[in-house]
Design an enzyme around this catalytic site. Structure first.
Site, mmCIF file in Angstrom:
data_model
loop_
_atom_site.group_PDB
_atom_site.id
_atom_site.type_symbol
_atom_site.label_atom_id
_atom_site.label_comp_id
_atom_site.label_asym_id
_atom_site.label_seq_id
_atom_site.Cartn_x
_atom_site.Cartn_y
_atom_site.Cartn_z
ATOM 1 N N ASN A 9 0.825 -1.218 0.000
ATOM 2 C CA ASN A 9 0.000 0.000 0.000
ATOM 3 C C ASN A 9 0.851 1.256 0.000
ATOM 4 O O ASN A 9 1.968 1.265 0.538
ATOM 5 C CB ASN A 9 -0.871 0.071 1.270
ATOM 6 C CG ASN A 9 -2.089 -0.827 1.186
ATOM 7 O OD1 ASN A 9 -2.511 -1.232 0.111
ATOM 8 N ND2 ASN A 9 -2.657 -1.141 2.340
ATOM 9 N N GLY A 37 0.922 -1.280 4.012
ATOM 10 C CA GLY A 37 0.303 -2.540 3.590
ATOM 11 C C GLY A 37 0.817 -3.627 4.514
ATOM 12 O O GLY A 37 2.023 -3.698 4.768
ATOM 13 N N GLY A 39 1.241 -6.679 4.109
ATOM 14 C CA GLY A 39 2.217 -7.557 3.468
ATOM 15 C C GLY A 39 3.581 -6.903 3.393
ATOM 16 O O GLY A 39 4.585 -7.461 3.867
ATOM 17 N N ALA A 40 3.640 -5.726 2.798
ATOM 18 C CA ALA A 40 4.927 -5.036 2.641
ATOM 19 C C ALA A 40 5.564 -4.778 3.999
ATOM 20 O O ALA A 40 6.789 -4.930 4.169
ATOM 21 C CB ALA A 40 4.726 -3.724 1.889
ATOM 22 N N THR A 201 -1.317 -11.748 20.225
ATOM 23 C CA THR A 201 -0.642 -10.548 20.729
ATOM 24 C C THR A 201 -1.657 -9.709 21.502
ATOM 25 O O THR A 201 -2.813 -9.590 21.104
ATOM 26 C CB THR A 201 -0.030 -9.727 19.577
ATOM 27 O OG1 THR A 201 -1.038 -9.475 18.606
ATOM 28 C CG2 THR A 201 1.115 -10.462 18.923
ATOM 29 N N ASP A 228 3.480 6.057 17.169
ATOM 30 C CA ASP A 228 2.598 5.581 16.096
ATOM 31 C C ASP A 228 2.542 4.046 16.160
ATOM 32 O O ASP A 228 3.574 3.393 15.992
ATOM 33 C CB ASP A 228 3.179 6.049 14.747
ATOM 34 C CG ASP A 228 2.280 5.726 13.564
ATOM 35 O OD1 ASP A 228 1.270 5.014 13.748
ATOM 36 O OD2 ASP A 228 2.597 6.186 12.451
ATOM 37 N N THR A 230 0.902 2.176 14.063
ATOM 38 C CA THR A 230 0.593 1.598 12.755
ATOM 39 C C THR A 230 1.684 0.607 12.352
ATOM 40 O O THR A 230 2.866 0.953 12.323
ATOM 41 C CB THR A 230 0.505 2.706 11.673
ATOM 42 O OG1 THR A 230 -0.330 3.742 12.149
ATOM 43 C CG2 THR A 230 -0.043 2.148 10.371
ATOM 44 N N GLY A 233 1.784 -4.702 14.715
ATOM 45 C CA GLY A 233 1.487 -6.138 14.581
ATOM 46 C C GLY A 233 2.273 -6.753 13.433
ATOM 47 O O GLY A 233 2.735 -7.902 13.512
ATOM 48 N N ASP A 234 2.444 -5.992 12.362
ATOM 49 C CA ASP A 234 3.220 -6.487 11.212
ATOM 50 C C ASP A 234 4.694 -6.612 11.587
ATOM 51 O O ASP A 234 5.381 -7.545 11.159
ATOM 52 C CB ASP A 234 3.075 -5.532 10.025
ATOM 53 C CG ASP A 234 1.624 -5.286 9.656
ATOM 54 O OD1 ASP A 234 0.812 -6.225 9.804
ATOM 55 O OD2 ASP A 234 1.297 -4.157 9.238
HETATM 56 O O1 RIB Z 1 -1.077 -2.904 9.592
HETATM 57 C C1 RIB Z 1 -0.883 -1.596 9.176
HETATM 58 C C2 RIB Z 1 -1.190 -1.460 7.707
HETATM 59 O O2 RIB Z 1 -2.573 -1.710 7.503
HETATM 60 C C3 RIB Z 1 -0.953 -0.089 7.130
HETATM 61 O O3 RIB Z 1 0.367 0.095 6.696
HETATM 62 C C4 RIB Z 1 -2.009 0.014 6.043
HETATM 63 O O4 RIB Z 1 -1.492 0.091 4.756
HETATM 64 C C5 RIB Z 1 -2.919 -1.198 6.235
HETATM 65 O O5 RIB Z 1 -2.674 -2.200 5.318
#
Ligand code: RIB
Length: 287
Positions: A9, A37, A39-40, A201, A228, A230, A233-234
């Site tokens: 994304n 995103g 995935g990324a 988590t 932040d 955001t 979790g990734d």
């Molecule tokens: O998990 C965070 C991500 O969720 C953001 O980077 C956004 O693009 C959404 O996919």
């Protein structure tokens, strides 16, 4: 090797005094555009954590700089398809406490050619990992093909969708969920396959690994200032799999992933905030 069949994304990030309310128009105090995103983010997290990572996904012409960002982090993007449509994007609001609210425009992420995903998964063997999230259209078929190849399949059930989770469940080895997703999973009554490893988590309460051999928990590391959340979790997911890939056990892998996530939330952005392995190890050595 870790293969990620996942989203890419463009994150349009708005810092706001509070998350916008229904009917409200709110001016942002800052705006930025960056790589995101689920995935990324996971690919960048795992690559920076030292793993060999290949990403299979899709973008449009407007996403070339996103892929360049992934490559700069060490991700092999040779399997990213270029489509004649917009790259997926996310509108990300972040408030003063670092909490977020996100709106997705899936675009190319939902048009990933099935043949590309099958071709990518065809490169996997029993020593490899496939990581999946819930933002692309080919997760279920990729999971099935990866299991046939004997690879381990790690699935983050995010964003949570009961139908998508049920479809993939029989073909995964590891399920990653946050507390909200775990509750939704239980509410949906989805049967978990015998032998599945589930990692839950719980934000500042840490994480729990639930597997056939029992449960292991690891507390979160305290952070002085959350900037932040955001992609936290990734960050956890990418670092967890990178640690498992180099032979760490559940507790050590969760410790490493918790440390990486603790660093990541002190910085703005999703993928750009992922720490490197040396930084995470230094953080742990100081504790
Ligand atoms: O998990 C965070 C991500 O969720 C953001 O980077 C956004 O693009 C959404 O996919």
């Amino acid at each position: 090797m870790i293969l990620n069949v996942g989203s890419i994304n463009i994150d349009l990030v708005y810092r706001v005094p509070h998350l916008v309310r229904p009917g409200e128009t709110l001016a942002a105090t800052e705006f930025s555009r960056g790589l995101g995103g689920k995935g990324a983010n996971q690919s960048v997290a795992a690559a920076r954590a030292g793993a060999q990572v290949r990403h299979c996904g899709a973008i449009g012409a407007d996403g070339a700089d996103m892929v360049a960002g992934m490559e700069a982090a060490g991700v092999d993007c040779g399997l990213v398809a270029r489509l004649d449509m917009p790259t997926g994007h996310a509108i990300v609001m972040v408030d003063g406490a670092g909490e977020n609210a996100i709106v997705l425009a899936p675009s190319a992420n939902q048009a990933l050619p099935e043949a590309e995903a099958i071709r990518a998964v065809g490169t996997l063997g029993a020593d490899d990992w496939l990581i999946l999230q819930n933002e692309v259209n080919v997760s279920a078929l990729a999971a099935k093909a990866a299991r046939k190849a004997g690879a381990r399949v790690v699935y983050s059930a995010a964003p949570f969708d009961a139908g998508a989770v049920a479809e993939v469940m029989a073909d995964i080895t590891h399920l990653l969920v946050n507390e909200g997703e775990n509750a939704a999973l239980e509410e949906a009554g989805i049967d978990l396959p015998v032998g599945l490893i589930r990692v839950v988590t719980k934000g500042s309460d840490g994480a729990t690994w639930i597997g056939p051999e029992g449960e292991v928990s690891h507390p979160a590391f305290p952070v002085s200032k959350v900037v932040d959340t955001t992609g936290a979790g990734d960050c956890f997911a990418g670092n967890l799999v990178a640690a498992l890939d180099r032979g760490a056990g559940p507790e050590a892998a969760m410790r490493f992933a918790q440390a990486a996530a603790a660093i990541q939330i002190t910085r703005p952005g999703a993928a750009p905030a992922m720490p490197g392995r040396t930084e995470t190890e230094a953080f742990l050595a100081a504790r």
